[in-house]
Scaffold this active site. Sequence first.
Site, PDB file in Angstrom:
ATOM      1  N   ASP A 260      19.562  27.297 -22.110  1.00 15.63           N
ATOM      2  CA  ASP A 260      20.951  27.026 -22.461  1.00 15.63           C
ATOM      3  C   ASP A 260      20.903  25.607 -22.998  1.00 15.63           C
ATOM      4  OD1 ASP A 260      23.565  25.897 -22.364  1.00 15.63           O
ATOM      5  OD2 ASP A 260      24.182  27.620 -21.185  1.00 15.63           O
ATOM      6  N   HIS A 261      20.979  25.448 -24.313  1.00 18.34           N
ATOM      7  CA  HIS A 261      20.637  24.129 -24.867  1.00 18.34           C
ATOM      8  C   HIS A 261      21.610  23.048 -24.390  1.00 18.34           C
ATOM      9  CE1 HIS A 261      23.724  24.976 -27.927  1.00 18.34           C
ATOM     10  NE2 HIS A 261      23.694  23.695 -28.244  1.00 18.34           N
TER      11      HIS A 261
ATOM     12  N   HIS B 260      27.465  28.105 -21.991  1.00 20.34           N
ATOM     13  CA  HIS B 260      27.708  26.658 -22.029  1.00 20.34           C
ATOM     14  C   HIS B 260      28.919  26.243 -21.188  1.00 20.34           C
ATOM     15  CE1 HIS B 260      24.856  27.193 -25.139  1.00 20.34           C
ATOM     16  NE2 HIS B 260      25.690  27.381 -26.138  1.00 20.34           N
TER      17      HIS B 260
END
Length: 487
Positions: A176-177, A239
């Site tokens: 999950d950047h 996010h």
Amino acid sequence: MVIFGGTGDLAHRKLYPAVYNLFLSGELPENFAVVAVGRRNKTIEEFRNDVEQAIHRFSRPNNGSPAQLDKALSMFYYYRLDIYNADGYSRLGRYLSEVDKVHGTNGNRIFYLAVAPEHFQPIVENLKAAGMVLNDGASWQRLVIEKPFGSDLNSAIMLNEAINRVFGEQHIYRIDHYLGKEMLQNIMAIRFANALFEPLWNNKYIDHVQIISSETVGVENRGAYYEKAGALRDMLQNHMLQLLMLTAMEPPAILDNNSIRDEKVKVLKSLSEMTSEKVLRQVVRGQYGRGQIDGKMVPGYREEKGISPSSDTETFIAMKVEVENFRWGGVPFYLLTGKRLPVKFTEIVIQFVSLPEVLYFKELRGLKPNTLHIRIQPTEGVELYFNTKKPGIRNEIIQVGMDFCQNCDVDAVSPDAYERLLLDVMKGDSTLFTRWDEVEYAWRFVDRIARAWKEEKPIFPNYPASTWGPYEARKLIERDGRRWHVV
Ligand code: BG6
């Protein structure tokens, strides 16, 4: 690092520049090489040339010297493979052994799946069939997997089972950047390293929390994916819930990967159940129509490439969420995310309770509550608003802000999220990656919303591009006597 999808967009925009910046900052291990796997026919020289272009276009400002660039490029290799051709994997294995000899990488591998999700399972199964995943103590093999991890709980479970037949959970790194962003990592520090905030971080002193991640871009060239995902699966399931977990979690017993993730999962388990009635009342979905940006008309979502003219996919969500535990009972969390909104930014706003209007505030009325803004991007920093006496002979109170900006100084360029994440995979630290139960509980929460939405046909489009979403999003918070900090 073996990158499937090595000729794709993610690899060029994010992965190659990240590897290069790690190299420049001296963080990359001595024994390291990248083997990009792709379908296209390319010589190594052609591929290195592509990587160089990618570095010039997408890397952070410091590009290093020509000699450094040459040295870095010599670590990049290209291997042509049809990922559905099982026999090709044994040949890839032999090629990797050759690269091992040149770079001393000893059979240790990071398999990075930068491909569309339907390819995840076949690649993993082919790797296993070719005997390329051992984790036998002599060498390690890790799997990095991009989102989306399934499209609902059932598909995620099936995918997870298939992957688990090949890689143990400790070898899986689900990206999950957002977790690689500097300020997300800072949330825990701000909360747990400050006597000023920690004792106040609960329902006695906090009125409500807002988590906002707005984007100005539309769907771009990702129609096929986005039509099925929508803002719910694209942003909220991952996010937005990560931001919520980090804001609401209890302090972990120790700072190791599982203790931290244990506390995060507890937040998801404490979310109040989204019944259909609740979804109707507390979740607003939107889709952008045409609108003006910088004087130019932009198309509505239904007019974009690859989008159905009658699409019911949402590009905006605003919702009220309750975390039902002792710390947060009674404190609403308002979440808002969408595409084609007026400004690109991500921020968490903690609004503290209002003080009773006694003393001389009684006459003044409208005393503003204290707010703490944790700015994630593009500005990275923290801002605290509080009340002081306005200089002068009258007893007037004004709100002032104290501001810490982490990336305003030109020398203070934060590393890109992927730099931190890639380095952590190399080190074997999975703290900033999503554990299976986080994915599972996130889907449980999101699936209920998706199910409730199926019963009601939305009236779309319901907000013009470059506005703050549908009117109902304002109503959602205003009927509680509050307002969005940005809208
Ligand atoms: C991605 C989504 O995960 O995050 C995109 O798929 C979105 O739709 C992007 O644009 C936002 O990331 P960032 O880092 O630009 O906030």
